[in-house]
Scaffold this motif. Sequence first.
Motif, mmCIF file in Angstrom:
data_model
loop_
_atom_site.group_PDB
_atom_site.id
_atom_site.type_symbol
_atom_site.label_atom_id
_atom_site.label_comp_id
_atom_site.label_asym_id
_atom_site.label_seq_id
_atom_site.Cartn_x
_atom_site.Cartn_y
_atom_site.Cartn_z
ATOM 1 N N CYS A 33 72.237 52.465 73.096
ATOM 2 C CA CYS A 33 71.078 51.684 73.548
ATOM 3 C C CYS A 33 69.820 52.112 72.846
ATOM 4 C CB CYS A 33 70.933 51.783 75.057
ATOM 5 S SG CYS A 33 70.042 50.467 75.819
ATOM 6 N N GLY A 34 69.663 52.138 71.506
ATOM 7 C CA GLY A 34 68.434 52.607 70.871
ATOM 8 C C GLY A 34 68.406 52.469 69.388
ATOM 9 N N SER A 35 67.377 52.993 68.794
ATOM 10 C CA SER A 35 67.172 52.907 67.364
ATOM 11 C C SER A 35 68.146 53.788 66.619
ATOM 12 C CB SER A 35 65.738 53.343 67.030
ATOM 13 O OG SER A 35 65.570 53.477 65.642
ATOM 14 N N ALA A 36 68.612 53.301 65.447
ATOM 15 C CA ALA A 36 69.493 54.100 64.602
ATOM 16 C C ALA A 36 68.711 55.109 63.787
ATOM 17 C CB ALA A 36 70.293 53.174 63.680
ATOM 18 N N ALA A 37 67.411 55.056 63.842
ATOM 19 C CA ALA A 37 66.582 55.962 63.058
ATOM 20 C C ALA A 37 66.859 57.411 63.413
ATOM 21 C CB ALA A 37 65.106 55.645 63.275
ATOM 22 N N GLY A 38 66.866 58.259 62.394
ATOM 23 C CA GLY A 38 67.086 59.675 62.590
ATOM 24 C C GLY A 38 65.858 60.474 62.224
ATOM 25 N N PRO A 39 65.983 61.810 62.186
ATOM 26 C CA PRO A 39 64.817 62.651 61.935
ATOM 27 C C PRO A 39 64.191 62.421 60.566
ATOM 28 C CG PRO A 39 66.845 63.935 61.911
ATOM 29 C CD PRO A 39 67.191 62.593 62.449
ATOM 30 N N GLY A 40 64.989 61.939 59.601
ATOM 31 C CA GLY A 40 64.421 61.681 58.285
ATOM 32 C C GLY A 40 63.722 60.341 58.155
ATOM 33 N N ALA A 45 56.754 63.994 65.085
ATOM 34 C CA ALA A 45 56.302 63.911 66.473
ATOM 35 C C ALA A 45 57.022 62.802 67.226
ATOM 36 C CB ALA A 45 54.790 63.682 66.510
ATOM 37 N N VAL A 46 57.317 61.684 66.541
ATOM 38 C CA VAL A 46 58.029 60.586 67.195
ATOM 39 C C VAL A 46 59.493 60.955 67.402
ATOM 40 C CG1 VAL A 46 58.756 58.177 66.967
ATOM 41 C CG2 VAL A 46 56.452 58.846 66.279
ATOM 42 N N TRP A 47 60.112 61.541 66.378
ATOM 43 C CA TRP A 47 61.508 61.949 66.509
ATOM 44 C C TRP A 47 61.687 62.930 67.665
ATOM 45 C CZ3 TRP A 47 66.249 60.786 66.078
ATOM 46 C CH2 TRP A 47 67.256 61.755 66.095
ATOM 47 N N ASP A 48 60.746 63.824 67.835
ATOM 48 C CA ASP A 48 60.841 64.800 68.916
ATOM 49 C C ASP A 48 60.818 64.121 70.281
ATOM 50 O OD1 ASP A 48 60.870 67.681 69.667
ATOM 51 O OD2 ASP A 48 58.988 67.141 70.644
ATOM 52 N N ARG A 49 60.165 62.977 70.377
ATOM 53 C CA ARG A 49 60.067 62.279 71.652
ATOM 54 C C ARG A 49 61.314 61.454 71.968
ATOM 55 N NH1 ARG A 49 54.499 59.163 71.052
ATOM 56 N NH2 ARG A 49 54.999 58.404 73.155
ATOM 57 N N ILE A 50 62.065 61.038 70.957
ATOM 58 C CA ILE A 50 63.225 60.170 71.218
ATOM 59 C C ILE A 50 64.563 60.846 70.987
ATOM 60 C CG2 ILE A 50 61.843 58.168 70.519
ATOM 61 C CD1 ILE A 50 63.776 57.980 68.066
ATOM 62 N N LYS A 51 64.589 62.018 70.388
ATOM 63 C CA LYS A 51 65.859 62.592 69.933
ATOM 64 C C LYS A 51 66.817 62.916 71.076
ATOM 65 C CE LYS A 51 64.041 67.341 69.550
ATOM 66 N NZ LYS A 51 64.943 67.999 70.487
ATOM 67 N N ASP A 52 66.291 63.111 72.292
ATOM 68 C CA ASP A 52 67.147 63.387 73.437
ATOM 69 C C ASP A 52 67.182 62.226 74.428
ATOM 70 O OD1 ASP A 52 67.474 65.846 72.257
ATOM 71 O OD2 ASP A 52 66.191 66.921 73.671
#
Length: 494
Positions: A33-40, A45-52
């Motif tokens: 249920c989300g974006s396929a975007a990864g840390p790269g 700052a955005v990745w840290d908010r969605i990674k979990d």
Amino acid sequence: MASFVSLDSLDGTTTADAMRRALATPGCAASACGSAAGPGDLPAAVWDRIKDHPCYSEEAHHWFARMHVAVAPACNIQCHYCNRKFDCANESRPGVVSERLTPAQARRKVVTVANEVPQLSVLGIAGPGDACYDWAKTKATFDLVRNAIPDIKLCLSTNGLALPERVDEIAAMNVDHVTITINMVDPEIGARIYPWIFHEHRRWTGLEASRILHARQMLGLERLVARGILVKINSVLIPGVNDAHLPAVHAAVMARGAFLHNIMPLISDPAHGTHYGLTGQRGPTPAELAAVQDACGGGARLMRHCRQCRADAVGMLGEDRGGEFTMDRIPESVAYDPSARDAYRDVVARERSDHDAARRAAAAVLDEVEAEVPVLVAVATQGGGRVNLHFGKATEFHIYEASTSGVRFAGVRRVEENYCRGGWGEDGYLDRIIAVLAGVEAVLCAKIGACPAQAFEAAGLVVTDAYAQDYVETAVATWFAEARGRRRRAALTA
């Protein structure tokens, strides 16, 4: 009530080892249920908010669980696809709950779940009414839970009508994930979806109701984005009503800064008693849903792994453990113990590193494949990003598109029930599973019996357990490359 995994291991293994095993157990059902975007692909700052967050990150759904608490029953609009009076414990549908909670009960329940389900990372309020309209209960619940579990992510879902005036409080509570259901940007279409709204102490109907709702939704979205809050847009695809209109919705919400757009199918079973269900309005086929999603893609973040969760769902996406945590099973007094969640996150960090390496290996395999038409591959998985579920246990299949440009997650297809029930497979049910997998070329699973394997082969579908326990991307890429190699060799010898 049994814990998800025992931390007091009896065989001498460490807590981290026990947590690692948790990734391969049925409780780790994977979801999408989300974006396929990864840390790269995103700012740190955005990745840290969605990674979990399993609903905002496609990658996170392999590892983390969500929990919804049903504390907000009041609603200010009527949708033709909604009937909150209906409840079936085995049903997954927005607005459905078995127990409505007070904020104090919700706190007890969340702490209990956090102690028992180490994958838990997110608490959401999605009704069963509207979280922003029934605001006092929503706010009280978030305040109580935040005090008990400071690191849990808070998010809410809303229809947007009462949202604009709540944005400041939402930001002040550090609720940085909000979902708005937006099904139209044209009031003419909205009038076919919403018979009425309740706004400014009166009921509005028809075009005027849709105009007000549309304006309020756009205003709420703009205010959230201005405050740096990540916004996911849910849109229900209703064939013949808004299917051709959803690309315009997508363009409008993305232009206003939405982080993610989730287009999900209408659920219109007559048994649910909704207007659409009772009047014969059908939901979309998987092919129709995929076509609209593709039309809205264009490089923007589009969510393809939504499970349309109940308003009291507990567990990984694609599963619901809510029945284990009814209030009669919740202690009157419970203290939060962070050790299980902390240990689990340590394991996930290492597994993610391995998974990244597997993705790179998959890309290397595909570099060696000559240009081919993309194909769809179905995977039976229960979490950890691996092919690790017996075919007979699968109630859904993750669909991946394999091509020479990579392996891409394409969505989830659900089946009514798993094939093996009570230890026996039902042959007639295989036909329905095969129909659900229309357009798929191969099925990868951890194990499959001879009878269903033969049925799949007769239907022209390849099914194999040769890649059991492999990471999904590596398995799909390897199968794709090997299948294309076999096809070329057969053509040369023909």
